[in-house]
Design an enzyme around this catalytic site. Structure first.
Site, PDB file in Angstrom:
ATOM      1  N   TYR A 142       0.856  -1.184   0.000  1.00  0.00           N
ATOM      2  CA  TYR A 142       0.000   0.000   0.000  1.00  0.00           C
ATOM      3  C   TYR A 142       0.887   1.226   0.000  1.00  0.00           C
ATOM      4  CZ  TYR A 142      -3.441   3.453   1.709  1.00  0.00           C
ATOM      5  OH  TYR A 142      -4.257   4.544   1.855  1.00  0.00           O
ATOM      6  N   ASP A 237       9.186   3.039  -0.466  1.00  0.00           N
ATOM      7  CA  ASP A 237       8.160   3.674   0.354  1.00  0.00           C
ATOM      8  C   ASP A 237       8.445   3.291   1.800  1.00  0.00           C
ATOM      9  OD1 ASP A 237       5.994   4.506   1.762  1.00  0.00           O
ATOM     10  OD2 ASP A 237       4.493   3.729   0.358  1.00  0.00           O
ATOM     11  N   LYS A 265       4.399   9.177   8.616  1.00  0.00           N
ATOM     12  CA  LYS A 265       4.165   8.589   9.941  1.00  0.00           C
ATOM     13  C   LYS A 265       5.138   9.115  11.013  1.00  0.00           C
ATOM     14  CE  LYS A 265       1.132   5.126   8.257  1.00  0.00           C
ATOM     15  NZ  LYS A 265       1.130   4.289   7.085  1.00  0.00           N
TER      16      LYS A 265
HETATM   17  C1  PLP Z   1       0.415   4.726   5.729  1.00  0.00           C
HETATM   18  C2  PLP Z   1       1.147   4.500   4.482  1.00  0.00           C
HETATM   19  C3  PLP Z   1       1.042   5.372   3.389  1.00  0.00           C
HETATM   20  C4  PLP Z   1       0.052   6.485   3.339  1.00  0.00           C
HETATM   21  O1  PLP Z   1       0.293   7.461   4.310  1.00  0.00           O
HETATM   22  P1  PLP Z   1      -0.920   8.415   4.732  1.00  0.00           P
HETATM   23  O2  PLP Z   1      -0.264   9.398   5.654  1.00  0.00           O
HETATM   24  O3  PLP Z   1      -1.931   7.534   5.381  1.00  0.00           O
HETATM   25  O4  PLP Z   1      -1.437   9.047   3.501  1.00  0.00           O
HETATM   26  C5  PLP Z   1       1.874   5.166   2.298  1.00  0.00           C
HETATM   27  N1  PLP Z   1       2.731   4.147   2.271  1.00  0.00           N
HETATM   28  C6  PLP Z   1       2.856   3.282   3.293  1.00  0.00           C
HETATM   29  C7  PLP Z   1       3.858   2.184   3.219  1.00  0.00           C
HETATM   30  C8  PLP Z   1       2.043   3.415   4.417  1.00  0.00           C
HETATM   31  O5  PLP Z   1       2.109   2.515   5.400  1.00  0.00           O
END
Ligand code: PLP
Length: 427
Positions: A142, A237, A265
């Site tokens: 994701y 990511d 995060k």
């Molecule tokens: C949480 C997450 C996102 C998205 O971040 P948001 O602040 O919720 O938009 C993107 N990539 C990864 C790996 C994530 O865990």
């Protein structure tokens, strides 16, 4: 009716599903979410005053726990100076310096307001810099909810078995190619077929959104090799793994250097932030230096940056990651022992302070093997844990996060709760 039930009834009348992010709705485990009154350290309290030992950690940001004093003080002080200016601030420079110092692959970095924005923008840079349209992502990974990334996505997509989203044009989805996580041969085949059209491979270097799935030895190195050979970019990511699996993220832990990195995060300390960055030559193509446009009214917001800097400062203290490893190992041990005693097939995947116990025989190495998990057993386990005052992610396909606010006693408590809950879930 309980206060949480009343609030949820009111919420569903005015908010889709009663929640502002789908996974919060408990659809993956059944029942209704509780409403939170406050958090402190490793615990949350609901509006009825019930305490929960929290392993959700706001889905990853809260590596210091709830209302950590340095974060609260930094945010309070920043708020008193004003909440947003739309002009540069000294702290943004400090944050960019902290990120570039910790991530040698990142020479220039841009702050945004969410992980979604970070991933979306990194992809735009990759497409702009290469002049190519295609993207390769992995099933069950994701990267936020941007159009190109809602193809075989994990997290909420996994929970609800919606591989794609409504509202994403087929023509756009067709630009996203997918491969199984940890399957280098599949990636090589995609490059063999369409290598000169592929702008980038985007990957969670440790998958967290199909539940935790570590990279096989050689997988990330192989992605580095194949992208380089075909003139495509490699995007890590690290929105979850950045400052979590090591201060320098998964790229430090595994020694693989991506072209672009997404963060989020933890760098916001519980406030809305994201960041993307990479080599100078790439990031110099972003406006105002280059033609790739990306902007944000609240980007680099002073409150969020203050919270993030306070968090990073705490993470630079000696022994922090060793402590997270010890705590994570204790949670893993507690789950394994409880499962063993209950005779439940549980596969625990863990990297440092992020962990998932899958309700199936192992190994879990990709999305297909994760999907073998018994989600009904997980739902029973989740509710039994909640009843024992332990809050886990309300879905099998998510990570549990340990924070520095957790104590050895907390982990022992979680282990005892798991022993009881697994005995129930196994039935
Ligand atoms: C949480 C997450 C996102 C998205 O971040 P948001 O602040 O919720 O938009 C993107 N990539 C990864 C790996 C994530 O865990």
């Amino acid at each position: 009716m309980s206060d949480s039930k009343k609030l949820f009834a009111a919420a569903v009348r005015v908010i889709p599903g009663g929640v502002n992010s789908p996974v919060r709705a408990f659809r993956g485990v059944g029942g209704e979410p509780f409403f939170v009154a406050r958090g402190e350290g490793a615990r949350l309290w609901d509006v009825e005053g019930r305490a929960y030992l929290d392993f959700l950690g706001s889905w990853g940001p809260l590596i210091l726990g709830h209302a950590a004093r340095p974060v609260v003080e930094a945010v309070t002080a920043a708020a008193a100076r004003g909440t947003s200016y739309g002009a540069p601030t000294p702290m943004e420079v400090e944050m960019a310096e902290a990120i570039t110092a910790a991530y040698p692959s990142v020479e220039l970095v841009r702050l945004v307001s969410s992980g979604t924005e970070a991933a979306m923008s990194a992809i735009r840079v990759a497409r702009g810099a290469t002049g190519r349209p295609l993207l390769v992502k992995f099933d069950g990974c994701y990267h936020g909810h941007a159009d190109s990334l809602l193809v075989k996505a994990g997290s909420g997509g996994a929970t609800f078995s919606i591989p794609d989203s409504g509202g994403v044009p087929a023509a756009l989805a067709a630009l996203t190619l997918t491969a199984p996580f940890n399957d280098l041969a599949a990636v090589r085949a995609l490059f063999q077929a369409r290598g000169d059209e592929i702008a980038a491979v985007i990957v969670e270097p440790v998958a967290g959104n199909m539940g935790v799935v570590p990279p096989r030895p050689g997988f990330l190195e192989g992605l580095r090799e194949v992208t380089r050979a075909h003139g495509a970019l490699l995007i890590f990511d690290e929105v979850i793994t950045g400052f979590r699996v090591a201060y320098g993220g998964a790229q430090q832990l595994y020694g693989v250097r991506p072209d672009l990195t997404c963060l989020g995060k933890i760098i916001g300390g519980g406030l809305p932030v994201g960041a993307y960055g990479g080599a100078r030559a790439l990031m110099e193509q972003v406006a105002p230096l280059g033609t790739i446009y990306q902007a944000g009214t609240l980007s680099g917001n002073p409150l969020a940056v203050a919270a993030g800097l306070a968090t990073l400062r705490a993470l630079r203290e000696r022994g922090v990651y060793a402590r997270l490893e010890t705590l994570g190992a204790a949670l893993e041990r507690g789950l394994r022992e409880a499962a063993g005693a209950a005779g439940v097939a549980l596969t625990v995947n863990r990297v440092g302070s992020m962990l998932t116990g899958f309700f199936c025989a192992g190994p879990v190495t990709d999305y297909a093997s994760a999907r073998r998990a018994d989600t009904r057993a997980y739902a029973r386990f989740f509710h039994a844990m909640l009843g024992a005052g332990v809050f886990l992610a309300p879905s099998q396909f998510e990570a549990a996060f340990v924070s520095l606010a957790h104590t050895d006693a907390d982990l022992a408590e979680a282990g005892r709760a798991a022993a009881g809950a697994l005995a129930a879930a196994g039935r």
